[in-house]
Write an enzyme that holds these catalytic residues in place. Sequence first.
Site, PDB file in Angstrom:
ATOM      1  N   ASP A  41     -35.732  29.911  27.207  1.00 25.61           N
ATOM      2  CA  ASP A  41     -36.901  30.100  26.355  1.00 25.61           C
ATOM      3  C   ASP A  41     -38.006  29.135  26.742  1.00 25.61           C
ATOM      4  O   ASP A  41     -39.187  29.464  26.705  1.00 25.61           O
ATOM      5  CB  ASP A  41     -36.526  29.876  24.886  1.00 25.61           C
ATOM      6  CG  ASP A  41     -35.716  31.038  24.345  1.00 25.61           C
ATOM      7  OD1 ASP A  41     -35.545  32.032  25.092  1.00 25.61           O
ATOM      8  OD2 ASP A  41     -35.246  30.940  23.211  1.00 25.61           O
ATOM      9  N   SER A  89     -43.787  37.325  14.997  1.00 22.86           N
ATOM     10  CA  SER A  89     -42.945  36.380  15.708  1.00 22.86           C
ATOM     11  C   SER A  89     -43.102  35.017  15.013  1.00 22.86           C
ATOM     12  O   SER A  89     -43.721  34.949  13.955  1.00 22.86           O
ATOM     13  CB  SER A  89     -43.450  36.341  17.149  1.00 22.86           C
ATOM     14  OG  SER A  89     -42.709  35.448  17.896  1.00 22.86           O
ATOM     15  N   LYS A 122     -31.850  29.489  12.952  1.00 25.20           N
ATOM     16  CA  LYS A 122     -32.559  30.599  13.585  1.00 25.20           C
ATOM     17  C   LYS A 122     -31.492  31.443  14.269  1.00 25.20           C
ATOM     18  O   LYS A 122     -31.004  31.103  15.344  1.00 25.20           O
ATOM     19  CB  LYS A 122     -33.586  30.093  14.590  1.00 25.20           C
ATOM     20  CG  LYS A 122     -34.444  31.210  15.167  1.00 25.20           C
ATOM     21  CD  LYS A 122     -35.582  30.637  15.997  1.00 25.20           C
ATOM     22  CE  LYS A 122     -36.548  31.713  16.475  1.00 25.20           C
ATOM     23  NZ  LYS A 122     -35.934  32.793  17.225  1.00 25.20           N
ATOM     24  N   ARG A 143     -37.482  45.474  15.616  1.00 30.49           N
ATOM     25  CA  ARG A 143     -38.843  44.966  15.540  1.00 30.49           C
ATOM     26  C   ARG A 143     -39.811  45.813  16.376  1.00 30.49           C
ATOM     27  O   ARG A 143     -40.967  45.958  16.032  1.00 30.49           O
ATOM     28  CB  ARG A 143     -38.896  43.513  16.017  1.00 30.49           C
ATOM     29  CG  ARG A 143     -40.306  42.977  15.859  1.00 30.49           C
ATOM     30  CD  ARG A 143     -40.352  41.501  15.902  1.00 30.49           C
ATOM     31  NE  ARG A 143     -40.054  41.000  17.217  1.00 30.49           N
ATOM     32  CZ  ARG A 143     -40.211  39.745  17.574  1.00 30.49           C
ATOM     33  NH1 ARG A 143     -40.623  38.861  16.689  1.00 30.49           N
ATOM     34  NH2 ARG A 143     -39.930  39.357  18.777  1.00 30.49           N
ATOM     35  N   GLU A 183     -31.629  39.614  10.646  1.00 25.21           N
ATOM     36  CA  GLU A 183     -31.162  39.568  12.020  1.00 25.21           C
ATOM     37  C   GLU A 183     -29.760  40.187  12.069  1.00 25.21           C
ATOM     38  O   GLU A 183     -28.908  39.848  11.258  1.00 25.21           O
ATOM     39  CB  GLU A 183     -31.106  38.091  12.436  1.00 25.21           C
ATOM     40  CG  GLU A 183     -31.167  37.840  13.905  1.00 25.21           C
ATOM     41  CD  GLU A 183     -32.591  37.857  14.478  1.00 25.21           C
ATOM     42  OE1 GLU A 183     -33.578  37.992  13.720  1.00 25.21           O
ATOM     43  OE2 GLU A 183     -32.701  37.749  15.703  1.00 25.21           O
ATOM     44  N   CYS A 419       2.531  38.353  39.824  1.00 22.64           N
ATOM     45  CA  CYS A 419       2.233  37.764  38.514  1.00 22.64           C
ATOM     46  C   CYS A 419       2.644  36.289  38.484  1.00 22.64           C
ATOM     47  O   CYS A 419       3.783  35.960  38.809  1.00 22.64           O
ATOM     48  CB  CYS A 419       2.981  38.535  37.423  1.00 22.64           C
ATOM     49  SG  CYS A 419       2.840  37.782  35.797  1.00 22.64           S
ATOM     50  N   CYS A 422       5.818  36.141  35.876  1.00 23.26           N
ATOM     51  CA  CYS A 422       7.127  36.761  36.095  1.00 23.26           C
ATOM     52  C   CYS A 422       7.330  37.199  37.548  1.00 23.26           C
ATOM     53  O   CYS A 422       8.365  37.791  37.873  1.00 23.26           O
ATOM     54  CB  CYS A 422       7.315  37.942  35.149  1.00 23.26           C
ATOM     55  SG  CYS A 422       6.194  39.303  35.505  1.00 23.26           S
ATOM     56  N   CYS A 437      -0.357  42.978  35.568  1.00 26.27           N
ATOM     57  CA  CYS A 437       1.092  42.862  35.646  1.00 26.27           C
ATOM     58  C   CYS A 437       1.659  43.924  34.711  1.00 26.27           C
ATOM     59  O   CYS A 437       1.356  43.935  33.521  1.00 26.27           O
ATOM     60  CB  CYS A 437       1.555  41.480  35.180  1.00 26.27           C
ATOM     61  SG  CYS A 437       3.333  41.415  34.873  1.00 26.27           S
TER      62      CYS A 437
HETATM   63  S1  IVH Z   1     -38.381  33.889   9.347  1.00 18.82           S
HETATM   64  C1  IVH Z   1     -42.636  36.307   9.955  1.00 18.82           C
HETATM   65  N1  IVH Z   1     -35.961  32.965   9.539  1.00 18.82           N
HETATM   66  O1  IVH Z   1     -36.720  34.842  14.822  1.00 18.82           O
HETATM   67  C2  IVH Z   1     -41.420  35.919  10.653  1.00 18.82           C
HETATM   68  N2  IVH Z   1     -36.771  34.333  11.303  1.00 18.82           N
HETATM   69  O2  IVH Z   1     -38.806  34.350  16.823  1.00 18.82           O
HETATM   70  C3  IVH Z   1     -40.557  35.159   9.709  1.00 18.82           C
HETATM   71  N3  IVH Z   1     -35.126  34.737  13.068  1.00 18.82           N
HETATM   72  O3  IVH Z   1     -38.535  37.781  14.349  1.00 18.82           O
HETATM   73  C4  IVH Z   1     -39.251  35.014  10.302  1.00 18.82           C
HETATM   74  N4  IVH Z   1     -33.495  33.578  12.157  1.00 18.82           N
HETATM   75  O4  IVH Z   1     -36.076  37.883  13.678  1.00 18.82           O
HETATM   76  C5  IVH Z   1     -36.911  33.706  10.130  1.00 18.82           C
HETATM   77  N5  IVH Z   1     -33.815  32.102   9.527  1.00 18.82           N
HETATM   78  C6  IVH Z   1     -34.764  32.843  10.117  1.00 18.82           C
HETATM   79  C7  IVH Z   1     -34.553  33.491  11.343  1.00 18.82           C
HETATM   80  C8  IVH Z   1     -35.595  34.222  11.911  1.00 18.82           C
HETATM   81  C9  IVH Z   1     -33.858  34.335  13.191  1.00 18.82           C
HETATM   82  C10 IVH Z   1     -35.836  35.580  14.045  1.00 18.82           C
HETATM   83  C11 IVH Z   1     -36.659  36.647  13.379  1.00 18.82           C
HETATM   84  C12 IVH Z   1     -38.012  36.539  14.013  1.00 18.82           C
HETATM   85  C13 IVH Z   1     -37.756  35.704  15.204  1.00 18.82           C
HETATM   86  C14 IVH Z   1     -38.981  34.946  15.601  1.00 18.82           C
END
Ligand code: IVH
Length: 682
Positions: A41, A89, A122, A143, A183, A419, A422, A437
Amino acid sequence: MLSIVAACAMAADRERAEFLRGEIARHDDLYFRRGEPAISDAAYDALKREYAAMIAKLPELTDAGSLESIGDDRTGLFPSRRHGRPMLSLKKAYTEGDVRAFEASVVRRLGEESPAYVIEPKYDGVAINLVYEKGELVHALTRGNGIEGDDVTSTIVALTGVPTTLPARGDERIPQRVELRGEAFVMFEQFQRSNRDREEAGEPPHAHPRALAAGTVRLIDANERGRRELSLVVHGWGAWEPTATRPRSHPEFLRVLHGWGLPGTDASEAVPGGDALWDRILEVGARRATWAFPTDGVVVKVDATLTRDQLGEGTTAPSWALAVKFPSEQVMTRIVGITWQVGRSGVLTPVAELEPVSISGVTVARATLHSPAHLLRMGVRVGDTVEVERAGEVIPRILGVRMDKRASDATPMVIPRSCPSCATMLVEMNDGATLRCDHPACPARRLRRLEHFVSPAAVDIPGFGPALLEALIAAGVMRTPADLYRLTHDDLVRAGAGGGARRLLESVEASRGRELWRFIHGLGIQRIGAATARALADELDDLAALLGEPSVRENNAAAPINISAWAALDRHFSDPDNRAEVEALVAVGINPSRTKQGAISTGLLNGHTVVFTGKLAGLARDEAVGRVRAAGGKVSSAVSAKTTLVVAGEAAGAKLDEARRLGVRVVGEGEFRKILAGEIEN
Ligand code: IVH
């Protein structure tokens, strides 16, 4: 006038910008559609930052799109539907400085002191938007490009058990329309199990739990669903109408979700703003190793809904939230050996023994190489220096060989011909990609099968570790699962259990009462994972029924048990040893209870056995089945005395006549929906 030098520099910049745009688009595709990112990332964000800087220099490129876009995960294989509100995002942070800058901007925008925040994991999976109208699930969307996404409703309903109807309990009023954002992800345990199953079947493994989640969400092949498992967590909302009924804070949101039977992010934590924020992020981050689900950071959110409103959102991300990403650590180490493990179906898996290294705080000394084919493709040799990471920060994974560091005496791998347990000659499958095996009495295979049977994912008999099982096998008192139920105190003491023998016997006794699906899963039948075992348990009366006539189980259009699962059962039980294994369990008195699958249930159809007949107009068959299960009911393919409800659609046939003959209650589709909504009596 531009000088020639300046013009050349600009052309070079333009070329670089073009290149970056192409790269960003390529990595978007790898990440969003395939779930197989090729770079970290941090490296991706660096590309985007460089591109942003170029755009700032070359204003004529601002139409370029990529920078402002948040990717697009649509595949073209599903209907595309618009989100009520865009799925944004998150802004990303990597350092304490980034977090401080975020906090400062929040304070600046509010014009007052730091607000209260929540920090939560996250989750690393696929973003999903669950759209409920008047309490009915109408769509589950990916999404997509943020504006519209793939409609994956039937997979989400079938695999995550989300309620298709929100129960109107207590004071949790049901909004006219609500978009719950969450998610879909795969737990580490399931990820590993899936890769082990793939190893055994000679299929390529998934590199990361996210890749498995991305593939599972978009499964078209309903046959494959029985093998997959998917979890879901809800972490926020989009539209919520009427607005006045929105939760006022994150804890209140979690309570509402709980009332609706939806899983919220309960690993979240309230924190005050200000200087402490970064320390708390580190604290929560440090707990990451204990989470059973994949994460790629934590999310910091302003707690109060009204404060979020005040802060508003930009075109790609809200101003009230921040993703703090954990860098993925990649380290170098040496391969000191390659061992071959025999799986429960006899498939051999090469394992790299590594010079122990610490990766994100955990010592890693082994990593699977999955299959002979994978090993050959990687070209690893004993003595090689390799790059290692922990996929999803948990599962050790070899990224590749550092050829520049290969020693002249690095030994090429020799693929075994017999194997290691055995000494039986191995059988090649899938054009040599897989080695097996075939000796049914191979001690290593026995051990693996028993290990699986007693594991928490299957029958769950604590205390029987590999060393004890191995000793029992060596002593000749343990060959198949039924032998567990014949063990004596003496057997256990002789195998070295000592003072623990009594407790072990109790633990074996206690396991007799486990649910039927656990025993089915415990048999380790190829292609029958926990989800399929649950579905089978819903269909079958008892363990002995597994050995029943194949014809009895035909016509299973309604059941999520597919032809390939029945075929797998038939293949498994065409081997008399496998039949004997089940017969022996029945003979030692194992008669497990049949219980519904463990999904979150609205309970509205608890105790019901539902049969569908004819074509439903507004509901796909597997979706209808998912809804019955989500409501705690069981679905059967044929009408019998046990049937409590028949749902008749268009052109209903013989089953309807049978229901009438037996006096079973028959309802139409509309009435069925009302039952699910709790509006009329079940
Ligand atoms: S809050 C308006 N909370 O991360 C967006 N997102 O990179 C608010 N994600 O699209 C998102 N865990 O799908 C939020 N605890 C969490 C999350 C989370 C994973 C994902 C989510 C978002 C992406 C953004």
